[in-house]
Design a protein around this motif. Structure first.
Motif, PDB file in Angstrom:
ATOM      1  N   LEU A 234       0.815  -1.212   0.000  1.00 53.05           N
ATOM      2  CA  LEU A 234       0.000   0.000   0.000  1.00 53.05           C
ATOM      3  C   LEU A 234       0.851   1.265   0.000  1.00 53.05           C
ATOM      4  O   LEU A 234       0.411   2.317  -0.451  1.00 53.05           O
ATOM      5  CB  LEU A 234      -0.923  -0.008   1.221  1.00 53.05           C
ATOM      6  N   GLU A 235       2.067   1.155   0.513  1.00 49.92           N
ATOM      7  CA  GLU A 235       2.946   2.324   0.575  1.00 49.92           C
ATOM      8  C   GLU A 235       3.720   2.553  -0.727  1.00 49.92           C
ATOM      9  O   GLU A 235       4.116   3.680  -1.019  1.00 49.92           O
ATOM     10  CB  GLU A 235       3.972   2.145   1.708  1.00 49.92           C
ATOM     11  N   ASN A 236       3.937   1.496  -1.482  1.00 48.92           N
ATOM     12  CA  ASN A 236       4.828   1.570  -2.640  1.00 48.92           C
ATOM     13  C   ASN A 236       4.040   1.851  -3.920  1.00 48.92           C
ATOM     14  O   ASN A 236       3.246   1.019  -4.359  1.00 48.92           O
ATOM     15  CB  ASN A 236       5.588   0.247  -2.777  1.00 48.92           C
ATOM     16  N   PRO A 237       4.242   3.010  -4.548  1.00 50.34           N
ATOM     17  CA  PRO A 237       3.473   3.354  -5.760  1.00 50.34           C
ATOM     18  C   PRO A 237       3.650   2.330  -6.890  1.00 50.34           C
ATOM     19  O   PRO A 237       2.700   2.074  -7.640  1.00 50.34           O
ATOM     20  CB  PRO A 237       4.037   4.718  -6.158  1.00 50.34           C
ATOM     21  N   LYS A 238       4.849   1.756  -7.024  1.00 47.98           N
ATOM     22  CA  LYS A 238       5.081   0.784  -8.083  1.00 47.98           C
ATOM     23  C   LYS A 238       4.260  -0.480  -7.867  1.00 47.98           C
ATOM     24  O   LYS A 238       3.739  -1.061  -8.822  1.00 47.98           O
ATOM     25  CB  LYS A 238       6.571   0.441  -8.169  1.00 47.98           C
ATOM     26  N   LEU A 239       4.144  -0.913  -6.618  1.00 47.48           N
ATOM     27  CA  LEU A 239       3.333  -2.095  -6.328  1.00 47.48           C
ATOM     28  C   LEU A 239       1.846  -1.780  -6.462  1.00 47.48           C
ATOM     29  O   LEU A 239       1.073  -2.593  -6.977  1.00 47.48           O
ATOM     30  CB  LEU A 239       3.651  -2.614  -4.927  1.00 47.48           C
ATOM     31  N   LEU A 240       1.452  -0.603  -5.990  1.00 45.14           N
ATOM     32  CA  LEU A 240       0.051  -0.209  -6.126  1.00 45.14           C
ATOM     33  C   LEU A 240      -0.372  -0.146  -7.590  1.00 45.14           C
ATOM     34  O   LEU A 240      -1.518  -0.456  -7.932  1.00 45.14           O
ATOM     35  CB  LEU A 240      -0.184   1.156  -5.472  1.00 45.14           C
ATOM     36  N   ALA A 241       0.554   0.241  -8.451  1.00 44.08           N
ATOM     37  CA  ALA A 241       0.246   0.364  -9.877  1.00 44.08           C
ATOM     38  C   ALA A 241      -0.073  -0.985 -10.505  1.00 44.08           C
ATOM     39  O   ALA A 241      -0.712  -1.052 -11.558  1.00 44.08           O
ATOM     40  CB  ALA A 241       1.407   1.021 -10.612  1.00 44.08           C
ATOM     41  N   GLN A 242       0.353  -2.073  -9.862  1.00 48.06           N
ATOM     42  CA  GLN A 242       0.076  -3.409 -10.389  1.00 48.06           C
ATOM     43  C   GLN A 242      -1.333  -3.893 -10.039  1.00 48.06           C
ATOM     44  O   GLN A 242      -1.786  -4.910 -10.558  1.00 48.06           O
ATOM     45  CB  GLN A 242       1.104  -4.408  -9.854  1.00 48.06           C
ATOM     46  N   ILE A 243      -1.996  -3.177  -9.144  1.00 45.69           N
ATOM     47  CA  ILE A 243      -3.368  -3.547  -8.760  1.00 45.69           C
ATOM     48  C   ILE A 243      -4.330  -2.945  -9.773  1.00 45.69           C
ATOM     49  O   ILE A 243      -4.315  -1.746 -10.032  1.00 45.69           O
ATOM     50  CB  ILE A 243      -3.681  -3.029  -7.341  1.00 45.69           C
ATOM     51  N   GLU A 244      -5.174  -3.775 -10.340  1.00 43.39           N
ATOM     52  CA  GLU A 244      -6.042  -3.339 -11.425  1.00 43.39           C
ATOM     53  C   GLU A 244      -7.380  -2.804 -10.949  1.00 43.39           C
ATOM     54  O   GLU A 244      -7.987  -1.975 -11.621  1.00 43.39           O
ATOM     55  CB  GLU A 244      -6.276  -4.510 -12.395  1.00 43.39           C
ATOM     56  N   ARG A 245      -7.858  -3.255  -9.796  1.00 40.88           N
ATOM     57  CA  ARG A 245      -9.217  -2.910  -9.375  1.00 40.88           C
ATOM     58  C   ARG A 245      -9.198  -2.140  -8.050  1.00 40.88           C
ATOM     59  O   ARG A 245      -8.422  -2.462  -7.141  1.00 40.88           O
ATOM     60  CB  ARG A 245     -10.064  -4.180  -9.225  1.00 40.88           C
ATOM     61  N   GLU A 246     -10.083  -1.165  -7.939  1.00 39.77           N
ATOM     62  CA  GLU A 246     -10.184  -0.367  -6.719  1.00 39.77           C
ATOM     63  C   GLU A 246     -10.559  -1.231  -5.524  1.00 39.77           C
ATOM     64  O   GLU A 246     -10.076  -1.020  -4.405  1.00 39.77           O
ATOM     65  CB  GLU A 246     -11.223   0.742  -6.911  1.00 39.77           C
ATOM     66  N   GLU A 247     -11.417  -2.226  -5.753  1.00 39.06           N
ATOM     67  CA  GLU A 247     -11.826  -3.074  -4.633  1.00 39.06           C
ATOM     68  C   GLU A 247     -10.663  -3.871  -4.057  1.00 39.06           C
ATOM     69  O   GLU A 247     -10.690  -4.264  -2.885  1.00 39.06           O
ATOM     70  CB  GLU A 247     -12.972  -4.012  -5.032  1.00 39.06           C
ATOM     71  N   THR A 248      -9.630  -4.133  -4.874  1.00 35.08           N
ATOM     72  CA  THR A 248      -8.450  -4.823  -4.354  1.00 35.08           C
ATOM     73  C   THR A 248      -7.676  -3.928  -3.398  1.00 35.08           C
ATOM     74  O   THR A 248      -7.108  -4.394  -2.403  1.00 35.08           O
ATOM     75  CB  THR A 248      -7.540  -5.280  -5.511  1.00 35.08           C
ATOM     76  N   HIS A 249      -7.654  -2.637  -3.683  1.00 33.19           N
ATOM     77  CA  HIS A 249      -7.021  -1.679  -2.762  1.00 33.19           C
ATOM     78  C   HIS A 249      -7.755  -1.679  -1.423  1.00 33.19           C
ATOM     79  O   HIS A 249      -7.125  -1.696  -0.350  1.00 33.19           O
ATOM     80  CB  HIS A 249      -7.032  -0.280  -3.377  1.00 33.19           C
ATOM     81  N   LEU A 250      -9.076  -1.694  -1.467  1.00 32.02           N
ATOM     82  CA  LEU A 250      -9.864  -1.748  -0.235  1.00 32.02           C
ATOM     83  C   LEU A 250      -9.637  -3.072   0.493  1.00 32.02           C
ATOM     84  O   LEU A 250      -9.575  -3.108   1.723  1.00 32.02           O
ATOM     85  CB  LEU A 250     -11.350  -1.568  -0.559  1.00 32.02           C
ATOM     86  N   LEU A 251      -9.526  -4.152  -0.283  1.00 35.11           N
ATOM     87  CA  LEU A 251      -9.243  -5.458   0.310  1.00 35.11           C
ATOM     88  C   LEU A 251      -7.924  -5.421   1.072  1.00 35.11           C
ATOM     89  O   LEU A 251      -7.833  -5.908   2.210  1.00 35.11           O
ATOM     90  CB  LEU A 251      -9.203  -6.527  -0.779  1.00 35.11           C
ATOM     91  N   LEU A 252      -6.898  -4.843   0.470  1.00 36.99           N
ATOM     92  CA  LEU A 252      -5.594  -4.759   1.123  1.00 36.99           C
ATOM     93  C   LEU A 252      -5.674  -3.997   2.439  1.00 36.99           C
ATOM     94  O   LEU A 252      -5.078  -4.397   3.449  1.00 36.99           O
ATOM     95  CB  LEU A 252      -4.591  -4.072   0.193  1.00 36.99           C
ATOM     96  N   LEU A 253      -6.409  -2.890   2.447  1.00 35.82           N
ATOM     97  CA  LEU A 253      -6.565  -2.112   3.677  1.00 35.82           C
ATOM     98  C   LEU A 253      -7.243  -2.945   4.763  1.00 35.82           C
ATOM     99  O   LEU A 253      -6.787  -2.987   5.921  1.00 35.82           O
ATOM    100  CB  LEU A 253      -7.389  -0.857   3.402  1.00 35.82           C
ATOM    101  N   ARG A 254      -8.329  -3.608   4.394  1.00 28.47           N
ATOM    102  CA  ARG A 254      -9.063  -4.412   5.383  1.00 28.47           C
ATOM    103  C   ARG A 254      -8.228  -5.583   5.877  1.00 28.47           C
ATOM    104  O   ARG A 254      -8.219  -5.901   7.074  1.00 28.47           O
ATOM    105  CB  ARG A 254     -10.373  -4.921   4.777  1.00 28.47           C
ATOM    106  N   VAL A 255      -7.517  -6.219   4.961  1.00 35.96           N
ATOM    107  CA  VAL A 255      -6.721  -7.388   5.334  1.00 35.96           C
ATOM    108  C   VAL A 255      -5.569  -6.982   6.248  1.00 35.96           C
ATOM    109  O   VAL A 255      -5.281  -7.663   7.242  1.00 35.96           O
ATOM    110  CB  VAL A 255      -6.202  -8.103   4.072  1.00 35.96           C
ATOM    111  N   MET A 256      -4.929  -5.876   5.944  1.00 33.53           N
ATOM    112  CA  MET A 256      -3.852  -5.379   6.803  1.00 33.53           C
ATOM    113  C   MET A 256      -4.367  -5.184   8.231  1.00 33.53           C
ATOM    114  O   MET A 256      -3.748  -5.646   9.201  1.00 33.53           O
ATOM    115  CB  MET A 256      -3.328  -4.056   6.246  1.00 33.53           C
ATOM    116  N   VAL A 257      -5.520  -4.543   8.361  1.00 34.31           N
ATOM    117  CA  VAL A 257      -6.101  -4.306   9.682  1.00 34.31           C
ATOM    118  C   VAL A 257      -6.549  -5.619  10.315  1.00 34.31           C
ATOM    119  O   VAL A 257      -6.318  -5.861  11.510  1.00 34.31           O
ATOM    120  CB  VAL A 257      -7.279  -3.318   9.577  1.00 34.31           C
ATOM    121  N   GLY A 258      -7.176  -6.478   9.529  1.00 38.11           N
ATOM    122  CA  GLY A 258      -7.626  -7.761  10.053  1.00 38.11           C
ATOM    123  C   GLY A 258      -6.483  -8.611  10.584  1.00 38.11           C
ATOM    124  O   GLY A 258      -6.616  -9.284  11.614  1.00 38.11           O
ATOM    125  N   LEU A 259      -5.345  -8.572   9.922  1.00 38.05           N
ATOM    126  CA  LEU A 259      -4.178  -9.329  10.375  1.00 38.05           C
ATOM    127  C   LEU A 259      -3.637  -8.784  11.687  1.00 38.05           C
ATOM    128  O   LEU A 259      -3.241  -9.554  12.570  1.00 38.05           O
ATOM    129  CB  LEU A 259      -3.093  -9.295   9.297  1.00 38.05           C
TER     130      LEU A 259
END
Length: 324
Positions: A234-259
């Motif tokens: 989530l911090e790295n723009p190059k890695l974020l650029a590989q995510i194609e869907r907005e919902e995947t970004h939201l998934l990452l946020l939720r999963v980070m918190v859930g972990l």
């Protein structure tokens, strides 16, 4: 990725070398290997049911109006009207509870694949991304379900009314029974908890750790490592650029918190103590940089559903950061 675990295990306060946590977990396209397929397909079946359960709890309307009318005017007509509204709602609540039992069943199965055997946590994350993705989806389901449940007080009111009327009419001996007395007791305990699915998940994970004492460190270290990987993605723009869907970004946020939350429930000293294998400060700061509509529910989850936040060994700066 082979050196990821050793990098994450460093004392970040003394490490002077640049952080190299740039690892991409493919939460969009990861596919199971032949060795993963049996567990993957079983977990996938439960995850498909999770979508139905979430829809039911999100759209839950409740029978408050009909119940109030039946209490104020206890005529047979008003009571029958309320009863007919409550019955399908209780059937929904039963399905949600039964799904929690399925979750309880598959979590040890999934963890056994992700932390067992000769592979270390890093190797599991690297080679079993389809199963890592499924763990992420379980965490997302748990957070969403509990968020919807906390916003729906009608759930407990409706179920209390059902139990009261069922007991009065002794429905255990009629064809109208949809929940036995024993099941109703268990469901009542489930829905009485503020975050029932998190309770199921954390208890299933804790039981897995207790039953597999050789994997205690592997389990918590895997959770912590995965949380740090999500944060770096989530911090790295190059890695974020590989995510194609907005919902995947939201998934990452939720999963980070859930972990972080799950780690805090499973690890003996929790996620907030110094030396914990999770970067709580980094997670909170990242969330605070997000739009409030995304961040606030997740910050509240950290504030109110973690186990060790208010203990004495939690650094004051962490408490202050979350209180901001």
């Amino acid at each position: 990725m082979g050196k990821l675990l050793s990098l994450l295990a460093r004392d970040e306060s003394t490490c002077c070398t640049p952080k190299t946590y740039d690892v991409f977990l493919d939460f969009e396209n990861a596919a199971p290997t032949d060795l993963e397929r049996e567990v993957y397909e079983e977990v996938d079946r439960v995850l498909k049911q999770s979508e139905i359960v979430l829809d039911e709890i999100q759209c839950y309307k409740g029978a408050g109006k009909e119940i109030r009318e039946a209490i104020a005017d206890p005529t047979p007509e008003c009571q029958e009207k309320a009863w007919n509204i409550v019955i399908p709602l209780v059937e929904k609540l039963k399905r949600c509870y039964e799904h929690s039992l399925e979750l309880e069943r598959i979590v040890p199965m999934l963890l056994g694949q992700l932390v067992g055997g000769r592979l270390n946590p890093t190797q599991h994350l690297e080679t079993q991304q389809a199963l890592v993705k499924q763990l992420a989806e379980i965490l997302e389901f748990v957070l969403k379900f509990d968020e919807y449940k906390m916003k729906t007080p009608a759930i407990q009111n409706d179920f209390s009314y059902y139990r009261r009327i069922a007991s009065r009419q002794r429905l255990d001996h009629s064809n109208d029974l949809i929940v036995t007395t024993e099941l109703a007791n268990r469901m009542s305990l489930f829905y009485a908890h503020a975050t029932p699915m998190l309770k199921v998940l954390s208890e299933a994970t804790s039981k897995f750790v207790q039953d597999n004492s050789d994997n205690v460190d592997n389990t918590t270290e895997t959770l912590g490592t995965m949380a740090k990987v999500c944060l770096r993605m989530l911090e790295n723009p190059k890695l974020l650029a590989q995510i194609e869907r907005e919902e995947t970004h939201l998934l990452l946020l939720r999963v980070m918190v859930g972990l972080v939350i799950l780690y805090d429930h499973v690890h003996p000293v929790g996620a907030f103590a110094r030396g914990a294998h999770v970067d709580v400060k980094g997670c909170v700061r990242l969330l605070q940089a997000q739009p409030a509509v995304k961040a606030e529910p997740l910050l509240n989850a950290l504030r109110y559903t973690t186990k060790h936040l208010n203990e004495d060994n939690t650094p004051k700066n962490i408490r202050n950061l979350l209180a901001a």
